[in-house]
Design a protein around this motif. Structure first.
Motif, PDB file in Angstrom:
ATOM      1  N   MET A   1       0.949  -1.205   0.193  1.00  0.00           N
ATOM      2  CA  MET A   1      -0.035   0.072  -0.006  1.00  0.00           C
ATOM      3  C   MET A   1       0.873   1.307   0.108  1.00  0.00           C
ATOM      4  N   SER A   2       1.972   1.118   0.676  1.00  0.00           N
ATOM      5  CA  SER A   2       2.767   2.324   0.890  1.00  0.00           C
ATOM      6  C   SER A   2       3.503   2.649  -0.638  1.00  0.00           C
ATOM      7  N   SER A   3       3.688   1.797  -1.325  1.00  0.00           N
ATOM      8  CA  SER A   3       4.363   2.167  -2.710  1.00  0.00           C
ATOM      9  C   SER A   3       3.431   2.956  -3.601  1.00  0.00           C
ATOM     10  N   SER A   4       1.988   2.645  -3.568  1.00  0.00           N
ATOM     11  CA  SER A   4       1.270   3.421  -4.396  1.00  0.00           C
ATOM     12  C   SER A   4       1.263   4.984  -4.239  1.00  0.00           C
ATOM     13  N   PRO A   5       1.105   5.473  -3.144  1.00  0.00           N
ATOM     14  CA  PRO A   5       1.314   6.987  -3.052  1.00  0.00           C
ATOM     15  C   PRO A   5       2.653   7.644  -3.441  1.00  0.00           C
ATOM     16  N   THR A   6       3.691   6.797  -3.269  1.00  0.00           N
ATOM     17  CA  THR A   6       5.081   6.894  -3.678  1.00  0.00           C
ATOM     18  C   THR A   6       4.949   7.143  -5.323  1.00  0.00           C
ATOM     19  N   GLY A   7       4.680   5.831  -5.889  1.00  0.00           N
ATOM     20  CA  GLY A   7       4.649   5.878  -7.254  1.00  0.00           C
ATOM     21  C   GLY A   7       3.757   6.993  -7.904  1.00  0.00           C
ATOM     22  N   LEU A   8       2.613   7.376  -7.341  1.00  0.00           N
ATOM     23  CA  LEU A   8       1.744   8.492  -7.979  1.00  0.00           C
ATOM     24  C   LEU A   8       2.371   9.764  -7.751  1.00  0.00           C
ATOM     25  N   TYR A   9       3.188  10.027  -6.802  1.00  0.00           N
ATOM     26  CA  TYR A   9       3.732  11.424  -6.360  1.00  0.00           C
ATOM     27  C   TYR A   9       4.929  11.393  -7.547  1.00  0.00           C
ATOM     28  N   ALA A  10       5.705  10.315  -7.646  1.00  0.00           N
ATOM     29  CA  ALA A  10       7.122  10.542  -8.415  1.00  0.00           C
ATOM     30  C   ALA A  10       6.426  10.406  -9.990  1.00  0.00           C
ATOM     31  N   SER A  11       5.464   9.742 -10.308  1.00  0.00           N
ATOM     32  CA  SER A  11       5.130   9.726 -11.842  1.00  0.00           C
ATOM     33  C   SER A  11       4.403  11.013 -12.224  1.00  0.00           C
ATOM     34  N   SER A  12       3.443  11.572 -11.294  1.00  0.00           N
ATOM     35  CA  SER A  12       3.061  12.938 -11.608  1.00  0.00           C
ATOM     36  C   SER A  12       3.981  14.079 -11.556  1.00  0.00           C
ATOM     37  N   ARG A  13       5.008  14.030 -10.591  1.00  0.00           N
ATOM     38  CA  ARG A  13       6.067  15.052 -10.633  1.00  0.00           C
ATOM     39  C   ARG A  13       6.933  14.799 -11.826  1.00  0.00           C
ATOM     40  N   THR A  14       7.043  13.565 -12.409  1.00  0.00           N
ATOM     41  CA  THR A  14       7.799  13.595 -13.440  1.00  0.00           C
ATOM     42  C   THR A  14       7.174  14.206 -14.730  1.00  0.00           C
ATOM     43  N   VAL A  15       5.828  13.925 -14.865  1.00  0.00           N
ATOM     44  CA  VAL A  15       4.979  14.288 -15.858  1.00  0.00           C
ATOM     45  C   VAL A  15       4.883  16.006 -15.932  1.00  0.00           C
ATOM     46  N   PHE A  16       4.791  16.499 -14.846  1.00  0.00           N
ATOM     47  CA  PHE A  16       4.750  17.783 -14.516  1.00  0.00           C
ATOM     48  C   PHE A  16       5.742  18.584 -14.832  1.00  0.00           C
ATOM     49  N   SER A  17       7.119  18.029 -14.512  1.00  0.00           N
ATOM     50  CA  SER A  17       8.387  18.514 -14.731  1.00  0.00           C
ATOM     51  C   SER A  17       8.713  18.337 -16.439  1.00  0.00           C
ATOM     52  N   LEU A  18       8.357  17.443 -17.009  1.00  0.00           N
ATOM     53  CA  LEU A  18       8.371  17.340 -18.643  1.00  0.00           C
ATOM     54  C   LEU A  18       7.491  18.440 -19.152  1.00  0.00           C
ATOM     55  N   ALA A  19       6.190  18.570 -18.708  1.00  0.00           N
ATOM     56  CA  ALA A  19       5.445  19.670 -19.169  1.00  0.00           C
ATOM     57  C   ALA A  19       5.834  21.209 -19.002  1.00  0.00           C
ATOM     58  N   ASP A  20       6.536  21.202 -17.660  1.00  0.00           N
ATOM     59  CA  ASP A  20       7.308  22.476 -17.497  1.00  0.00           C
ATOM     60  C   ASP A  20       8.285  22.748 -18.341  1.00  0.00           C
ATOM     61  N   ARG A  21       9.280  21.889 -19.013  1.00  0.00           N
ATOM     62  CA  ARG A  21      10.212  22.145 -19.676  1.00  0.00           C
ATOM     63  C   ARG A  21       9.622  21.833 -21.310  1.00  0.00           C
ATOM     64  N   GLY A  22       8.465  21.771 -21.469  1.00  0.00           N
ATOM     65  CA  GLY A  22       7.857  21.807 -22.898  1.00  0.00           C
ATOM     66  C   GLY A  22       8.217  20.366 -23.510  1.00  0.00           C
ATOM     67  N   GLU A  23       8.427  19.437 -22.856  1.00  0.00           N
ATOM     68  CA  GLU A  23       8.503  18.090 -23.234  1.00  0.00           C
ATOM     69  C   GLU A  23       7.510  17.194 -23.129  1.00  0.00           C
ATOM     70  N   ALA A  24       6.247  17.797 -22.658  1.00  0.00           N
ATOM     71  CA  ALA A  24       4.799  17.018 -22.493  1.00  0.00           C
ATOM     72  C   ALA A  24       4.068  17.969 -22.836  1.00  0.00           C
ATOM     73  N   PRO A  25       2.572  17.808 -23.042  1.00  0.00           N
ATOM     74  CA  PRO A  25       1.614  18.981 -23.415  1.00  0.00           C
ATOM     75  C   PRO A  25       1.680  19.692 -21.985  1.00  0.00           C
ATOM     76  N   ARG A  26       1.362  21.113 -22.574  1.00  0.00           N
ATOM     77  CA  ARG A  26       1.360  21.857 -21.414  1.00  0.00           C
ATOM     78  C   ARG A  26       0.265  21.887 -20.342  1.00  0.00           C
ATOM     79  N   LEU A  27      -0.782  21.346 -20.943  1.00  0.00           N
ATOM     80  CA  LEU A  27      -2.210  20.966 -19.861  1.00  0.00           C
ATOM     81  C   LEU A  27      -1.209  20.191 -18.454  1.00  0.00           C
ATOM     82  N   LEU A  28      -0.533  19.412 -18.787  1.00  0.00           N
ATOM     83  CA  LEU A  28      -0.042  18.505 -17.608  1.00  0.00           C
ATOM     84  C   LEU A  28       0.973  19.331 -16.644  1.00  0.00           C
ATOM     85  N   GLY A  29       1.285  20.500 -16.823  1.00  0.00           N
ATOM     86  CA  GLY A  29       2.174  21.453 -16.017  1.00  0.00           C
ATOM     87  C   GLY A  29       1.234  22.299 -15.375  1.00  0.00           C
ATOM     88  N   ARG A  30       0.064  22.290 -15.387  1.00  0.00           N
ATOM     89  CA  ARG A  30      -0.771  23.047 -14.393  1.00  0.00           C
ATOM     90  C   ARG A  30      -0.817  22.586 -13.125  1.00  0.00           C
TER      91      ARG A  30
END
Length: 104
Positions: A1-30
């Motif tokens: 159970m404890s790995s689920s929040p960690t995985g969600l945090y890491a993956s969402s922040r990775t996608v957010f960072s990609l969007a912030d750098r322009g490497e993913a859709p801008r919508l994901l950086g909001r």
């Protein structure tokens, strides 16, 4: 159970960072007012839910094997990149030094 929040945090922040750098859709950086990247978190949660549903309807080890194989393959590619990067950097520096010597 404890790995689920960690995985969600890491993956969402990775996608957010990609969007912030322009490497993913801008919508994901909001982010929301509390600086939570809600669209990226929803994407990560949706993918997690899709894998759970796929595992439910395909109870064979196919889904688990695919996830395990793909993560292993990605790890090999990443480590190969880590191994080759210093070599490419050394060549680039040597070429720059050589070009600098010719101009003198």
């Amino acid at each position: 159970m404890s790995s689920s929040p960690t995985g969600l945090y890491a993956s969402s922040r990775t996608v957010f960072s990609l969007a912030d750098r322009g490497e993913a859709p801008r919508l994901l950086g909001r982010t929301a007012r509390n600086r939570v990247p809600v669209p990226a978190l929803l994407l990560a949660s949706s993918i997690g839910l899709a894998t759970v549903v796929a595992n439910y309807f395909l109870p064979t080890p196919a889904v688990f094997d695919f996830l395990l194989d793909s993560s292993g393959s990605i790890a090999v590619v990443i480590y190969l990149g880590i191994t080759l990067t210093p070599e490419a950097g050394s060549r680039a520096r040597a070429d720059a030094v050589e070009a600098g010597d010719r101009n003198r």
